[in-house]
Enzyme design. Structure first.
Site, short mmCIF file in Angstrom:
data_model
loop_
_atom_site.label_atom_id
_atom_site.label_comp_id
_atom_site.label_asym_id
_atom_site.label_seq_id
_atom_site.Cartn_x
_atom_site.Cartn_y
_atom_site.Cartn_z
N CYS A 1 0.81 -1.22 0.00
CA CYS A 1 0.00 0.00 0.00
C CYS A 1 0.85 1.27 0.00
O CYS A 1 0.43 2.30 -0.53
CB CYS A 1 -0.95 0.00 1.20
SG CYS A 1 -0.12 -0.22 2.78
N HIS B 1 -1.49 1.38 7.47
CA HIS B 1 -1.98 1.41 6.09
C HIS B 1 -1.76 2.81 5.52
O HIS B 1 -1.82 3.81 6.23
CB HIS B 1 -3.47 1.05 6.05
CG HIS B 1 -4.05 1.05 4.67
ND1 HIS B 1 -3.58 0.27 3.65
CD2 HIS B 1 -5.08 1.77 4.13
CE1 HIS B 1 -4.28 0.47 2.55
NE2 HIS B 1 -5.19 1.38 2.81
#
Length: 710
Positions: free
Chosen positions: A406, A628
């Site tokens: 990510c 994230h």
């Protein structure tokens, strides 16, 4: 770049295997017959190279259509063979109208060449007579059946004279060979208008157009021109084979034999000339003759012109040096758009010299990225590229399949947004309209964003691109675990941004739709910076760029955002006293960045994001929250410079992993009104709001009827 028959043939076979789902067979083929640098990389280019665009469109209209190009070609040739067999059987009856006399060239009739695309029989007969003429060296000005021509078309012969007032009765008892001489001068003029080369080229083009092998405006021009021309030979064949001429059928056998024997003159003399004259009056008229000759000349000119155009187009065909991506385009608009881009790119492409990856470099890369040469990329990394979302309001967004890479995806997304919103000068759209780009714009922006990341990593002096060549360059030995990635990489190094941009545009398919696009970009960034400099950037030289659970470390994200793999997010460097007179150097961000970063760890007082990342040149931030990375961005650069006590503005949030289906628009309020609206219940505050408040203190975030992300 020239393409060999072997490369095209192997690409057709690979396309067949891929469309049939024969993955193990493809793997065996790649091992025994590896792909080369000239392999065709997509299905559209393969169709253009094989010249079967028309055949492909005809196949799409079938129910059900064939799935592979190989099946389309095989079906086309099977049907063509059947048509040829029928044509040959029907042409036997036509041979009765043609006599061949090697000893007397003036009396040797031939069927004049025409341009009718739908008459298979006439084409076969013309081809047979042409070959005989070449063998025996018969001069091109031959006679035809005068009885099949209108009276107004008969010109006086050089060998004899005739009474112009003579009607059909005058010819009733004359031998047919004498009548054949009457139109010799007419045919001589027609033969002088064309050459044997033009005839051969014209027949080939016409037959290919009839079978659907020539597509586009060239075929349309030929078809429109040929529709205007009367079908002379077809009408002759129908007249000769008509039921009216029963007494003529007995003579056909003699004529068929007489093609190769001198006894043909006796067979020809038995044909009733009055029947031929009666039939030709129903076939043609004088105005039709003029129109027919003009159309004949026009089609010859069109054929020569289109042949040159086709030759030039073939010289411009250039193929990407890339792994084969078998894509099919069903949308006509995208197909036209892709065709324009393909020809524009083919004219400007240049070849670059690459160097294959060796095991030593591959081992160092694995240790730097994964910590060991025996480690491998996770399935999340191996299957991740930079494919865009097809949701209407999110066409700018890159889709993440699973967790892991990510950090790389969010960094790339940030630079894509920068290109779309603030640097896409070709687009006349403004604001949100720029966030709904076309497929071509997305690909160009992706290539441009990739070029900026790699150029910055190479200190704006050089950059290296890692490309999957499709074949192994070394056989792993020793302590190196193979996974089929590093062995196939070819590296291209350029020293200017224009060449970098052009090279990326040639191979952007590998990054956008390739299964390992994320890995290739990461390797490219490391090689552009160099392995030694990346280790020197980090506080701990033995650290890795990919951490636990295949997550991106802060060093890898900083390499993409700042061009340096530093371990911290504060400004500049910081020295710490570690005791006993030893100093520890902590490396931070050296200068302002185009794209910034906001971190939830700053809310928890674990780190401090410096001004260089918190206030970038463009209102775009990579957000680090709950292990994230996602993206937060605004449409106006003014919000970076407006330091008023009270202001309100809008931000947009995108998370490629959240299966986002709608646009998330946030209204941020800063100032006195924000203090009055503060909520004491902090347990339900979304982490994204905490990140926003690290940049705008005490800001109030309105989610505008969108479900908050907790």
């Amino acid at each position: 770049m020239t393409v060999s028959v072997e490369d095209v043939s192997s690409s057709v076979v690979r396309e067949y295997l891929s469309r049939k789902g024969l993955k193990r067979t493809i793997a065996c083929m790649d091992e025994e017959h590896p792909r080369t640098t000239s392999s065709i990389n997509n299905r559209s280019q393969l169709r253009q190279l094989l010249n079967i665009e028309g055949l492909y469109r005809n196949n799409k209209a079938q129910i059900p259509p064939l799935k592979t190009l190989l099946e389309m070609i095989v079906k086309h040739h099977i049907e063509g063979l059947k048509n040829d067999q029928i044509t040959i059987s029907k042409s036997d009856s036509l041979q009765s109208a043609v006599s061949w006399n090697a000893d007397s060239p003036a009396e040797t009739p031939t069927v004049t060449s025409g341009t009718e695309t739908k008459n298979n029989t006439a084409f076969v007969i013309s081809k047979q007579i042409k070959s005989r003429s070449d063998t025996r060296e018969i001069r091109p000005s031959q006679s035809t059946l005068t009885s099949l021509l209108p009276k107004t078309d008969r010109a006086p012969s050089l060998n004899h004279t005739e009474d112009p007032s003579c009607d059909s009765e005058a010819y009733k008892h004359q031998p047919l060979t004498a009548a054949l001489r009457n139109n010799e001068s007419v045919l001589r003029r027609e033969a002088e208008k064309t050459t044997s080369t033009t005839e051969s080229t014209q027949r080939t083009r016409i037959n290919r157009t009839r079978r659907g092998m020539i597509a586009g405006p060239i075929a349309s021009t030929l078809q429109e021109a040929n529709k205007k021309k009367p079908n002379r030979r077809l009408e002759v064949r129908q007249q000769l084979l008509g039921g009216e001429l029963e007494n003529k059928r007995s003579s056909d056998g003699l004529l068929g034999t007489g093609v190769h024997q001198k006894t043909s003159e006796s067979g020809l003399s038995e044909i009733n000339s009055a029947d031929c004259l009666r039939g030709q009056r129903e076939l043609w008229s004088a105005p039709d003759k003029v129109q027919r000759e003009k159309s004949f000349e026009k089609v010859q000119q069109d054929t020569l012109t289109t042949t040159k155009v086709k030759s030039l187009a073939r010289q411009k065909v250039a193929l990407d040096v890339a792994e084969m991506v078998l894509d099919d385009i069903d949308d006509d608009e995208d197909l036209r758009e892709l065709s324009r881009v393909s020809f524009q790119r083919a004219g400007t492409e240049r070849s670059y010299t690459g160097r294959p990856m060796d095991q030593h470099t591959a081992t160092e890369l694995k240790v730097l990225l994964l910590g060991s040469s025996l480690s491998c990329f996770s399935v999340e990394w191996r299957n991740q590229g930079f494919a865009f979302s097809e949701t209407h309001d999110l066409r700018y967004g890159i889709v993440q399949k699973k967790g892991g890479p990510c950090g790389v995806l969010a960094s790339m997304q940030a630079f894509v947004l920068k290109k779309l919103l603030f640097e896409n000068v070709e687009s006349s759209n403004t604001g949100l309209q720029r966030l709904r780009p076309s497929n071509t714009t997305r690909r160009k922006v992706l290539a441009s964003a990739t070029a900026e990341i790699l150029w910055k990593a190479g200190e704006e002096k050089q950059a290296t691109i890692a490309i999957n060549s499709g074949r192994n360059h070394f056989t792993p030995t020793g302590h190196f675990k193979s996974e089929g990635v590093f062995e196939k990489i070819t590296c291209f190094t350029v020293d200017n941004i224009k060449d970098l941009q052009a090279l990326l545009e040639q191979h952007i398919d590998q990054f956008e739709t390739g299964v390992s696009g994320c890995i290739l970009l990461t390797i490219s960034a490391v090689l552009s910076r160099s392995i030694e400099k990346v280790r020197g950037d980090m506080d701990v030289p033995t650290a890795t760029l990919i951490g636990a659970h295949s997550y991106c470390t802060q060093e890898l994200v900083n390499l993409f955002l700042c061009g340096r793999a530093v371990s911290n997010v504060f400004d500049d460097d910081m020295e710490l006293d570690s005791g006993h007179g030893n100093m520890t150097l902590l490396k931070g961000v050296k200068g302002p960045c185009d794209v910034g970063l906001l971190s939830l760890f700053e809310h928890y007082n674990i780190c401090k994001v410096g001004v260089h990342l918190k206030t970038p040149r463009f209102p775009i931030w990579v957000v680090c929250s709950e292990s994230h990375f996602s993206v937060l961005f605004g449409l106006q650069r003014e919000l970076l410079t407006n330091r008023g006590l009270s202001m309100e503005f809008e931000l947009y949030y995108y998370d490629g992993l959240a299966n986002q289906q709608e646009e998330i628009r946030l209204t941020v309020s800063v100032g006195e009104s924000a203090l009055r609206c503060q909520d004491d219940n902090t347990e339900l505050i979304p982490p994204l709001e905490h990140c926003i408040r690290t940049r705008w203190k005490n800001a109030i975030v309105n989610w505008n009827d969108t479900e908050p992300i907790l």
